[in-house]
Design a protein around this motif. Structure first.
Motif, PDB file in Angstrom:
ATOM      1  N   TRP A  17       0.834  -1.212   0.000  1.00 28.63           N
ATOM      2  CA  TRP A  17       0.000   0.000   0.000  1.00 28.63           C
ATOM      3  C   TRP A  17       0.866   1.259   0.000  1.00 28.63           C
ATOM      4  CZ3 TRP A  17      -3.682  -1.997  -2.069  1.00 28.63           C
ATOM      5  CH2 TRP A  17      -4.425  -3.059  -1.567  1.00 28.63           C
ATOM      6  N   ARG A  18       1.991   1.232   0.716  1.00 30.89           N
ATOM      7  CA  ARG A  18       2.877   2.401   0.675  1.00 30.89           C
ATOM      8  C   ARG A  18       3.375   2.652  -0.746  1.00 30.89           C
ATOM      9  NH1 ARG A  18       4.528   0.732   5.985  1.00 30.89           N
ATOM     10  NH2 ARG A  18       6.039  -0.715   5.077  1.00 30.89           N
ATOM     11  N   ASP A  19       3.785   1.570  -1.415  1.00 30.36           N
ATOM     12  CA  ASP A  19       4.306   1.714  -2.772  1.00 30.36           C
ATOM     13  C   ASP A  19       3.219   2.193  -3.734  1.00 30.36           C
ATOM     14  OD1 ASP A  19       6.772   0.857  -1.898  1.00 30.36           O
ATOM     15  OD2 ASP A  19       6.544  -1.201  -2.643  1.00 30.36           O
ATOM     16  N   GLU A  55     -10.161   3.768  -7.416  1.00 31.96           N
ATOM     17  CA  GLU A  55      -9.341   4.619  -6.556  1.00 31.96           C
ATOM     18  C   GLU A  55      -8.418   5.507  -7.379  1.00 31.96           C
ATOM     19  OE1 GLU A  55      -8.423   2.924  -2.430  1.00 31.96           O
ATOM     20  OE2 GLU A  55      -8.306   1.154  -3.717  1.00 31.96           O
ATOM     21  N   ILE A  56      -7.876   4.986  -8.470  1.00 29.00           N
ATOM     22  CA  ILE A  56      -7.038   5.802  -9.340  1.00 29.00           C
ATOM     23  C   ILE A  56      -7.871   6.909  -9.984  1.00 29.00           C
ATOM     24  CG2 ILE A  56      -5.763   5.758 -11.531  1.00 29.00           C
ATOM     25  CD1 ILE A  56      -4.659   3.024 -10.589  1.00 29.00           C
ATOM     26  N   SER A  57      -9.114   6.587 -10.351  1.00 23.20           N
ATOM     27  CA  SER A  57      -9.976   7.621 -10.944  1.00 23.20           C
ATOM     28  C   SER A  57     -10.211   8.762  -9.967  1.00 23.20           C
ATOM     29  CB  SER A  57     -11.312   7.009 -11.381  1.00 23.20           C
ATOM     30  OG  SER A  57     -12.202   6.801 -10.302  1.00 23.20           O
ATOM     31  N   LEU A  58     -10.289   8.443  -8.679  1.00 21.01           N
ATOM     32  CA  LEU A  58     -10.534   9.468  -7.665  1.00 21.01           C
ATOM     33  C   LEU A  58      -9.308  10.348  -7.428  1.00 21.01           C
ATOM     34  CD1 LEU A  58     -12.503   7.254  -5.139  1.00 21.01           C
ATOM     35  CD2 LEU A  58     -13.454   9.013  -6.626  1.00 21.01           C
ATOM     36  N   ALA A  59      -8.137   9.885  -7.860  1.00 15.27           N
ATOM     37  CA  ALA A  59      -6.923  10.695  -7.754  1.00 15.27           C
ATOM     38  C   ALA A  59      -6.773  11.648  -8.928  1.00 15.27           C
ATOM     39  CB  ALA A  59      -5.693   9.792  -7.657  1.00 15.27           C
ATOM     40  N   CYS A  60      -7.614  11.481  -9.943  1.00 13.98           N
ATOM     41  CA  CYS A  60      -7.596  12.396 -11.082  1.00 13.98           C
ATOM     42  C   CYS A  60      -8.412  13.640 -10.752  1.00 13.98           C
ATOM     43  CB  CYS A  60      -8.160  11.708 -12.324  1.00 13.98           C
ATOM     44  SG  CYS A  60      -7.096  10.396 -12.983  1.00 13.98           S
ATOM     45  N   ASP A  61      -8.165  14.697 -11.481  1.00 12.83           N
ATOM     46  CA  ASP A  61      -8.901  15.945 -11.258  1.00 12.83           C
ATOM     47  C   ASP A  61     -10.377  15.783 -11.572  1.00 12.83           C
ATOM     48  OD1 ASP A  61      -6.474  17.191 -10.646  1.00 12.83           O
ATOM     49  OD2 ASP A  61      -6.146  17.806 -12.726  1.00 12.83           O
ATOM     50  N   SER A 107      -7.433   0.665  -0.005  1.00 19.05           N
ATOM     51  CA  SER A 107      -6.198   1.136   0.628  1.00 19.05           C
ATOM     52  C   SER A 107      -5.271   1.883  -0.319  1.00 19.05           C
ATOM     53  CB  SER A 107      -5.455  -0.059   1.248  1.00 19.05           C
ATOM     54  OG  SER A 107      -6.284  -0.719   2.189  1.00 19.05           O
ATOM     55  N   MET A 108      -5.809   2.334  -1.462  1.00 21.06           N
ATOM     56  CA  MET A 108      -5.043   3.156  -2.385  1.00 21.06           C
ATOM     57  C   MET A 108      -5.565   4.590  -2.395  1.00 21.06           C
ATOM     58  SD  MET A 108      -4.524   0.522  -5.564  1.00 21.06           S
ATOM     59  CE  MET A 108      -4.066   1.854  -6.680  1.00 21.06           C
ATOM     60  N   GLY A 109      -6.125   5.010  -1.258  1.00 19.25           N
ATOM     61  CA  GLY A 109      -6.550   6.394  -1.124  1.00 19.25           C
ATOM     62  C   GLY A 109      -7.989   6.645  -1.473  1.00 19.25           C
ATOM     63  N   GLY A 110      -8.749   5.611  -1.833  1.00 24.21           N
ATOM     64  CA  GLY A 110     -10.132   5.809  -2.227  1.00 24.21           C
ATOM     65  C   GLY A 110     -11.026   6.389  -1.148  1.00 24.21           C
ATOM     66  N   PRO A 111     -11.004   5.839   0.076  1.00 23.99           N
ATOM     67  CA  PRO A 111     -11.907   6.371   1.097  1.00 23.99           C
ATOM     68  C   PRO A 111     -11.720   7.866   1.338  1.00 23.99           C
ATOM     69  CG  PRO A 111     -11.046   4.251   1.789  1.00 23.99           C
ATOM     70  CD  PRO A 111     -10.299   4.630   0.551  1.00 23.99           C
ATOM     71  N   ALA A 140     -20.113  10.220   5.087  1.00 21.68           N
ATOM     72  CA  ALA A 140     -21.208   9.256   5.165  1.00 21.68           C
ATOM     73  C   ALA A 140     -21.367   8.495   3.849  1.00 21.68           C
ATOM     74  CB  ALA A 140     -22.511   9.963   5.528  1.00 21.68           C
ATOM     75  N   ARG A 141     -21.301   9.196   2.724  1.00 23.62           N
ATOM     76  CA  ARG A 141     -21.379   8.515   1.438  1.00 23.62           C
ATOM     77  C   ARG A 141     -20.176   7.599   1.229  1.00 23.62           C
ATOM     78  NH1 ARG A 141     -26.567   8.309  -0.084  1.00 23.62           N
ATOM     79  NH2 ARG A 141     -27.413  10.323  -0.736  1.00 23.62           N
ATOM     80  N   ALA A 142     -18.994   8.037   1.639  1.00 22.37           N
ATOM     81  CA  ALA A 142     -17.812   7.193   1.507  1.00 22.37           C
ATOM     82  C   ALA A 142     -18.000   5.885   2.271  1.00 22.37           C
ATOM     83  CB  ALA A 142     -16.571   7.929   2.015  1.00 22.37           C
TER      84      ALA A 142
END
Length: 259
Positions: free
Chosen positions: A80-82, A111-117, A139-143, A153-155
């Motif tokens: 997950w760190r990597d 999760e990658i989509s959520l890291a995009c603008d 565990s890739m930043g999605g929550p 709450a939605r998350a």
């Protein structure tokens, strides 16, 4: 399409990263390594916009469960760190980044989509953080990125239930930016991001920095930053050219080079 899990191509100032690991575009360490390499190339290329998309009948069915079977607490934390470093490299690109989801988009891809603008979705696209089926949390930043877009709450609802959500629902919840027709989705998404890539690149970078600061540290922190990053734009070729174009020919006729 080259026989690689991640393809990188260019259309003028637009970089296009395409996941291509049929039949389900499952995420593995090799896919994440290839994505990290592609993002590094984009960062060094002078590209002024990035589109992330996928080939095949699914954007992705998630992470290969066989890989999870090899992990323990120590190695899992290291993974997950990597992988979060790859997410951070995507977020840190100083250009507009857009994810285009044409179909089923699960776990790591979501999760990658959520890291995009911005996140564009076809009408029939469905999204899910379904890690609950293997007793895991995303565990890739999605929550945390869902919290930014839709609130805590939605998350929790998306993650606790492990359900699939359609594009229209997630647009209402501010997770998806725009829902586009299935017919012609790829072409429409490409044209949308190409327009951003041809825009005032340095102004877009300033917008990205200001909004990220506001989301992380609040509006007053963004206020403190704005004079510095926005003031610097007056020294850019793009602003000076656009102002001259406006005065000579009216609005909407300026072209930009990213300088």
């Amino acid at each position: 399409m080259p026989d690689t899990p991640v393809d990188l191509s260019y259309d003028g100032p637009l970089a296009v990263v395409t996941f291509h690991s049929p039949p389900l575009n499952l995420f593995t360490p090799a896919v994440m390594d290839a994505l990290a390499s592609a993002l590094g190339q984009v960062a060094d290329s002078g590209a002024r916009g990035l589109l992330i998309q996928a080939e095949g009948r699914a954007v992705s069915a998630g992470v290969g469960v066989n890989f999870f079977a090899t992990l323990d607490a120590v190695s899992g934390a290291a993974v997950w760190r990597d992988w979060l470093q790859v997410v951070h490299a995507l977020e840190d690109l100083p250009i507009p980044t857009v994810f285009a989801a044409h179909a089923l988009c699960l776990t790591a891809a979501f999760e990658i989509s959520l890291a995009c603008d911005l996140l564009l979705a076809a009408e029939s696209a469905r999204f899910g953080l379904v890690e609950t089926v293997v007793g895991l949390t995303p565990s890739m930043g999605g929550p945390q990125r869902l919290v930014e877009r839709a609130g805590p709450a939605r998350a929790r609802e998306l993650i606790y239930t492990g359900e699939l959500f359609d594009a229209a629902t997630l647009e209402r919840w501010n997770v998806v930016n725009r829902v586009l027709p299935d017919d012609g989705f790829r072409e429409a998404a490409h044209a949308f991001v190409l327009r951003l890539a041809n825009g005032p690149t340095r102004a877009h970078a300033a917008t990205k920095l200001i909004t990220a600061t506001a989301a992380r540290d609040g509006a007053r922190a963004a206020d403190d930053l704005t004079p510095l990053v926005s003031g610097a734009l007056f020294a850019s070729d793009d602003l000076q050219g656009a102002v001259s174009s406006f005065l000579a020919d009216g609005p909407g006729k300026a072209t930009y080079t990213g300088r």
